[in-house]
Design an enzyme around this catalytic site. Structure first.
Site, PDB file in Angstrom:
ATOM      1  CB  ILE A 300     -63.183   3.195  91.895  1.00  0.00           C
ATOM      2  CG1 ILE A 300     -62.823   2.098  90.897  1.00  0.00           C
ATOM      3  CG2 ILE A 300     -63.381   4.542  91.228  1.00  0.00           C
ATOM      4  CD1 ILE A 300     -63.951   1.763  89.943  1.00  0.00           C
ATOM      5  CG  ASP A 301     -56.265   1.724  91.737  1.00  0.00           C
ATOM      6  OD1 ASP A 301     -55.628   2.758  91.961  1.00  0.00           O
ATOM      7  OD2 ASP A 301     -55.830   0.775  91.061  1.00  0.00           O
ATOM      8  CE  LYS A 302     -55.219   6.305  85.942  1.00  0.00           C
ATOM      9  NZ  LYS A 302     -54.524   5.317  85.072  1.00  0.00           N
ATOM     10  CB  THR A 305     -60.756  -0.537  88.648  1.00  0.00           C
ATOM     11  OG1 THR A 305     -60.055   0.709  88.687  1.00  0.00           O
ATOM     12  CG2 THR A 305     -60.233  -1.449  89.726  1.00  0.00           C
ATOM     13  CE  LYS A 483     -53.994   4.090  94.822  1.00  0.00           C
ATOM     14  NZ  LYS A 483     -53.895   2.868  93.990  1.00  0.00           N
TER      15      LYS A 483
END
Length: 607
Positions: A300-302, A305, A483
């Site tokens: 999960i990207d910060k 989100t 990523k």
């Protein structure tokens, strides 16, 4: 057409039964005529399917009707015709019910809007709307384009997009998205993008894509359907060869008509997609729904989100030779052309402080890295340390919790260089969402075994922000390619779901087994690369969508194994002479109705 066939088959069967009761010889003709019409329509469908390269179980239905007529079993043929036509109608009804939420999203797309013009209000097609147009949104109207509340107070029903029942109030200056319904008094909206570029238009395109895709389980049904067809023919041929009784072979074929494999699977999967759409989670096809039911690892990207994705400028530290206003002016001028949340926050802060902005030229942006260009003839760079390092620009040490010049590094730090020299440091904050921790915990309960945070921020900052959250690992200082590499590496731990919301997340979303983009209004590249789109910028609906997906897949498999098992048992009984063709047709129709109704259970129940 389907209803007409059902009525024709019903009238033919009923008329023949009445004639038979009266002892009339034309009962056979009534059954044969009605069956012949249904068979002709079916043969046309089979030819069309064969031209597309599809071999379906409709062939079994055609063999059943044709064989029954050839063997003088006209009553059985009429029953098969009625059962087949009824089964097709039941499947169409079930599929229509299953698509109700997705169809509602399409049906609510507005066609016109009331635009304020010098001569007054004019009803215009939404395709003519331009950014800057002022629109009157009346009570009950669907908001046609994304925009900003110009006058009045907007009370919007967002249930179709979010699944939340309570309306939300937006004051003057607040941004609102298209597709929501005005649940209050009329207000004026200033459009900030064209209708074709708005949130709701993106949702419509995603729904159309979702409805056209075929799931692996449905393709599996096609493959197994061909195998089931061969099994049917072998059992029927074996029974005929063993007993010399063609009617017994016919009974085997009849009880295999039609097959729950091709009826129940699409209904269950489309029902699941419809349920998720109803809670604001748009799944782009049955394949994505199946994968949503199976993923085990979450990357999960910060930004946007776990955080709001609305960074706020918290500190400005000019370095030698520059002052705060100059740094703000030159950095914000360059960032005007960027869509990154931090860039937007910087421009907003500069305008809020009445800092003059100029037009940049020769701008080049590297998503997730930084941006370069010329402002007033000076070469300006705005970005992270890796971006600056490529140009050999050295900044004060930032290894501690704050910069060497005292700028707190809460959330993110952005560096500014002018003409190849370090010029300033900007500090931004982006607090965690209140629902973020609960959402991650809910995903754990749904079956996610490993959660990895992926961010471009420094590791110490990222770890401090997510302390206490159920996260197994933090991968920091990542550029877009890193990523993507992280997502690929996580495949060693299981099927990977990647959640992100920016242009720089698109490659990682595409590399994951399942890509999830936040908000149809977000970056188009992210939504295009994703398999699932959350219609609002929140992740708390994702766990519920996973539960729906798991239930839909489980019910689909249940229908397949139970339906095929019962059909095969019936075929064996028919091969040994325990079932007549007429009895086989009635039993098989009962099986088909049962599995379709079972598949429709996905539309109900708790998730």
């Amino acid at each position: 057409m389907r209803i007409a066939l059902v009525l024709l088959a019903l009238v033919g069967l009923s008329t023949g039964l009445v004639a038979q009761a009266m002892g009339a010889a034309w009962a056979t003709w009534a059954w044969t005529a009605s069956t012949g019409v249904v068979l002709a329509v079916l043969l046309r469908q089979i030819v069309t399917s064969l031209m597309r390269g599809d071999i379906g179980l409709d062939v079994v239905a055609a063999l059943s009707m044709g064989g029954a007529l050839a063997l003088g079993q006209s009553l059985a043929a009429a029953v098969v015709a009625l059962m087949y036509a009824g089964g097709q109608t039941l499947e169409a009804f079930a599929a229509g019910r299953a698509r109700r939420e997705m169809s509602a999203l399409l049906a609510r797309q507005p066609r016109t809007a009331l635009r304020r013009e010098p001569e007054g209000l004019r009803d215009v097609p939404i395709s003519e709307l331009l950014p800057g147009d002022c629109l009157l949104i009346r009570s009950g109207d669907v908001v046609p384009v994304d925009g900003v509340v110009e006058t009045g107070r907007a009370i919007l029903d967002q249930a179709m997009l979010t699944g939340e029942a309570l309306p939300v109030t937006f004051e003057v200056g607040a941004s609102v998205v298209s597709g929501t319904i005005n649940a209050g008094d009329a207000f004026t909206l200033k459009a900030d993008r064209r209708a074709s570029e708005s949130t709701y238009a993106g949702i419509v395109r995603l729904v159309e894509t979702a409805q056209s895709e075929k799931a692996p389980m449905a393709r599996m049904a096609d493959r197994y359907g061909l195998g089931f067809l061969l099994l049917t023919l072998m059992m029927a041929g074996g029974a005929w060869a063993w007993t010399g009784d063609a009617v017994r072979a016919l009974a085997v074929v009849v009880i295999a008509t039609p097959c729950p494999l091709i009826l129940a699977v699409p209904v269950a999967l489309v029902s699941g997609m419809s349920r998720t759409a109803g809670i604001g989670v748009l799944v782009k096809g049955g394949a994505a729904l199946e994968m949503l039911a199976k993923v085990e690892v979450l990357v999960i990207d910060k930004t946007g989100t776990l955080t709001h994705g609305m960074a706020t400028l918290s500190a400005v530290q000019p370095l030698v030779g520059h002052n705060e206003a100059a740094i703000l002016s030159i950095a914000a001028s360059l960032d005007q052309v960027s869509v990154h949340p931090t860039a937007r926050a910087l421009v907003t802060a500069a305008r809020g402080r009445s800092v003059a902005l100029r037009q940049p030229v020769d701008v080049v942006e590297e998503p997730g890295e930084g941006i370069s260009g010329a402002v007033d003839g000076r070469r300006v760079l705005v970005g992270g340390p890796r971006f600056m390092g490529r140009y050999g620009i050295v900044f004060p040490d930032r290894t501690t919790g704050q910069t060497a010049s005292g700028v707190p590094s809460v959330g993110a730090t952005v560096l500014v260089a002018v003409d190849g020299i370090a010029a300033g440091i900007l500090g931004f904050s982006d607090p965690l969402r209140r629902e973020g921790g609960d959402a991650l915990a809910a995903l754990r309960e749904t079956g996610i075994r490993r959660i990895v945070l992926a961010t471009g921020d420094r590791k110490d900052v990222a770890e401090a922000m997510v302390a206490g959250l159920p996260i197994d690992a933090v991968a920091a200082d990542l550029d877009p390619s890193e990523k993507t590499g992280l997502v690929r590496a996580e495949h060693d731990h299981g099927l990977v779901m990647m959640v992100g919301d920016g242009v720089n997340d698109a490659p990682a979303l595409a590399a994951a087994d399942l890509g999830v983009a936040l908000g149809a209004r977000g970056a188009a590249a992210a939504a295009e690369a994703a398999d699932v789109v959350l219609l609002v910028d929140r992740i708390d609906g994702l766990a519920r969508a996973m539960r729906i997906a798991r239930r839909a897949r489980a019910i689909a498999l249940q229908c397949v194994f139970a339906g095929l098992g019962l059909s095969i048992l019936g075929m064996v009984a028919a091969a040994f002479g325990y079932l007549t063709p007429l009895q086989g047709a009635l039993i098989q129709e009962g099986i088909d109705v049962a599995v379709v109704l079972n598949a429709m259970r996905v539309l109900g129940g708790k998730d």
